[in-house]
Design an enzyme around this catalytic site. Structure first.
Site, PDB file in Angstrom:
ATOM      1  N   ASP A   1      -6.062   8.083   5.219  1.00 29.88           N
ATOM      2  CA  ASP A   1      -6.392   7.619   6.575  1.00 29.88           C
ATOM      3  C   ASP A   1      -5.420   8.072   7.668  1.00 29.88           C
ATOM      4  O   ASP A   1      -4.995   7.257   8.509  1.00 29.88           O
ATOM      5  CB  ASP A   1      -6.494   6.091   6.587  1.00 29.88           C
ATOM      6  CG  ASP A   1      -7.599   5.563   5.697  1.00 29.88           C
ATOM      7  OD1 ASP A   1      -8.333   6.382   5.110  1.00 29.88           O
ATOM      8  OD2 ASP A   1      -7.718   4.332   5.557  1.00 29.88           O
TER       9      ASP A   1
ATOM     10  N   LYS B   1     -15.055   6.217   3.609  1.00 29.79           N
ATOM     11  CA  LYS B   1     -15.184   4.845   3.126  1.00 29.79           C
ATOM     12  C   LYS B   1     -15.384   3.907   4.306  1.00 29.79           C
ATOM     13  O   LYS B   1     -15.093   4.249   5.446  1.00 29.79           O
ATOM     14  CB  LYS B   1     -13.950   4.441   2.326  1.00 29.79           C
ATOM     15  CG  LYS B   1     -12.627   4.597   3.073  1.00 29.79           C
ATOM     16  CD  LYS B   1     -11.440   4.484   2.134  1.00 29.79           C
ATOM     17  CE  LYS B   1     -10.116   4.636   2.852  1.00 29.79           C
ATOM     18  NZ  LYS B   1      -9.781   3.537   3.750  1.00 29.79           N
TER      19      LYS B   1
ATOM     20  N   CYS C   1      -4.309   0.089   3.135  1.00 31.43           N
ATOM     21  CA  CYS C   1      -5.091   1.112   2.435  1.00 31.43           C
ATOM     22  C   CYS C   1      -4.286   1.848   1.369  1.00 31.43           C
ATOM     23  O   CYS C   1      -4.804   2.169   0.299  1.00 31.43           O
ATOM     24  CB  CYS C   1      -5.672   2.094   3.448  1.00 31.43           C
ATOM     25  SG  CYS C   1      -6.826   1.301   4.589  1.00 31.43           S
TER      26      CYS C   1
END
Length: 515
Positions: A326, A424, A469
């Site tokens: 990310d 995602k 994450c």
């Protein structure tokens, strides 16, 4: 008077010998009655010709003592053992039933749900043996699994079991470099040195047993020990019958992976995988064949044969992968959900990526009205918590919305050799932290299957944010059996109410390496 030398004994220990039940390669089994317990039992004698051969008697008694340590409904209990008049014996639980091998011979291939049920039961017994006594069986095969008359399974024959507890390694009774087991069901590493294998060897053998139940034959065969060895080391098993679902075929392929690190890693993971498979009913259903021809052809494109649906794990020269989590504009300074100093990790990640042949990126990819956004809940504000069907959910500012600049990767991130991007969080009702599962902890992203198919077993995780994450990804990676390292200086955290320290503690407890 009977000429049977064991019946002539009349009794051993506290047991009367009643009648002969059967004979195997190592011994003869009799029905008996334990006088003190008032219980029918099985009495197994070591063949007389083996008593004088090597360490057979010691191994026989050792098997009895190992089994006696275990308290598991899936392992045949042993009550006593000893020697009388030169005859070695053990007194065991009497199991009314047949070996799995005999059942397969008589009934043919099993329905899928029945085969999976047996594997789950045996996995439970093996887990009990490992947890209670540090035992690895090393000879899992249909002949060593009993199916009782009530349909339960019992594991027998611990004669080749290995003790893995450190304090008992010296008494494991296996010489280094020795291959012990049954070749048709043995993993490659057990052919080379049975003394060095761990429980993943039993997982391979259990996979071979599952294959045998589903197909009616062992996965590997040959006319000699070395012919079977060659097939185990160099070839894949033939495709399973067409009625076997793809998910089951893929599970068998994972259990039969050539390298231990590519297999299902634990019995808990195996049972979880079985529970996750949508089993068909016991009756065999008609499904598309695993081997068929495409009928719509032309003179330019000939008919194509498709054989075998489960892709086998690759064996790459480089099995490490850098997983970059990310690195997106909205998580960097100036973004909607900025991680402090999030952009500072970008140059480090660029430099680090050049050292890896395999690099994968993840990307949050939310709908504009995603349920994890505070804006989707009138009266709620950012960082409030709500309850969703999968549990507690932090409400975030709108971020990483599909097609927006905030969802794009940071412009300074330069990874030209990235081979895969995992998106995602695009399910409207489910938030996403982990690269492996959405936040309901059930919906997979597909990353685990990709890594296993490519043979990538060592994960190095970097990115944003450490305490969300990155941590979820690392912990899930360990739970799925991968080796996981988090490179701390290439990550940055949000740290909400001590979340950063808590995340590191959870990662360490899961076996994640902090580098």
């Amino acid at each position: 008077m009977s000429q049977d030398p064991f019946l002539q004994l009349g009794s051993v220990g506290r047991c009367q010998i009643v009648s002969r039940l059967g004979e195997g390669g190592m011994g003869v089994v009799y029905r008996g009655h334990h006088n003190d317990l008032d219980l029918d039992v099985a009495i197994k004698f070591l063949h007389p010709h083996l008593v004088q051969r090597g360490d057979s008697a010691d191994r026989f008694l050792r098997e009895a003592r190992l089994a006696a340590r275990l308290a598991s409904p899936g392992v045949v209990r042993v009550f006593d053992c000893g020697e009388t008049a030169g005859h070695y014996y053990m007194v065991m639980e009497l199991v009314e039933g047949r070996s799995l091998l005999d059942v397969i011979k008589e009934e043919g291939p099993f329905p899928v749900d029945r085969a999976l049920g047996i594997v789950e039961s045996v996995a439970g017994a093996l887990r009990d043996a490992l947890d209670q006594a540090g035992l690895i069986h090393r000879d899992i095969k249909p002949a060593n699994i009993l199916i009782t008359n009530t349909g339960h399974t019992k594991l027998v024959d611990l004669g080749l079991a290995k003790i893995v507890a450190a304090r008992e390694m010296l008494t494991a009774h296996t010489a280094a470099g020795t291959a012990l087991g049954t070749p048709n069901y043995m993993p490659p590493e057990q052919f080379l040195d049975a003394s060095s294998v761990d429980h993943r060897a039993d997982i391979f053998s259990l996979g071979a047993t599952l294959y045998h139940m589903l197909s009616g034959k062992p996965p590997f065969d040959g006319d000699s020990f070395f012919a079977i060895l060659k097939r185990v080391e160099e070839f894949e098993a033939d495709p399973l019958p067409s009625h076997v679902p793809l998910a089951v075929e893929e599970l068998v392929a994972r259990m039969l992976a050539k390298r231990p690190e590519q297999r299902v890693q634990t019995y808990a993971e195996l049972v979880e995988a079985i529970h996750g498979i949508n089993r068909p009913p016991s009756s065999v259903q008609s499904e598309p064949s695993a081997v068929h021809s495409i009928t719509h052809t032309s003179s330019i494109i000939p008919a194509v044969k498709i054989a075998g649906r489960a892709l086998r794990p690759a064996t790459p020269a480089e099995n490490r992968v850098l997983l970059i989590v990310d690195i997106q504009n909205d998580f960097c300074p100036g973004g909607a959900l900025a991680v402090p100093n999030g952009d500072r990790v970008v140059p480090r990640i660029n430099k680090l990526a050049r050292k890896f042949a395999h690099v994968i990126l993840t990307q949050d990819w939310h709908n504009e009205d995603h349920l994890s956004f505070a804006s989707s809940h009138p009266g709620k504000k950012e960082m409030d918590r709500i309850e969703l069907p999968y549990g507690s959910q932090i409400l975030w500012p709108d971020h990483c919305v599909q097609g927006t600049e905030g969802a794009e990767f940071h412009p300074d991130l330069k990874i030209p050799h990235c081979e895969l991007v995992i998106r995602k969080g695009y399910h409207h009702e489910i938030d996403s932290y982990s690269a492996f599962f959405e936040n309901d902890r059930q919906t997979p992203t597909g990353l685990a299957g990709y890594l296993r198919e490519r043979g990538l077993t060592q994960l190095f995780v970097v990115g944003l944010a450490t305490d969300f994450c990155v941590a979820y990804t690392a912990i899930d990676g360990r739970r799925l059996g991968f080796d996981v390292t988090v490179i701390e200086d290439s990550c940055s955290g949000i740290d909400i109410d001590g979340s950063l320290e808590a995340a590191w503690q959870q990662m360490l407890e899961a076996g994640v390496v902090r580098a």
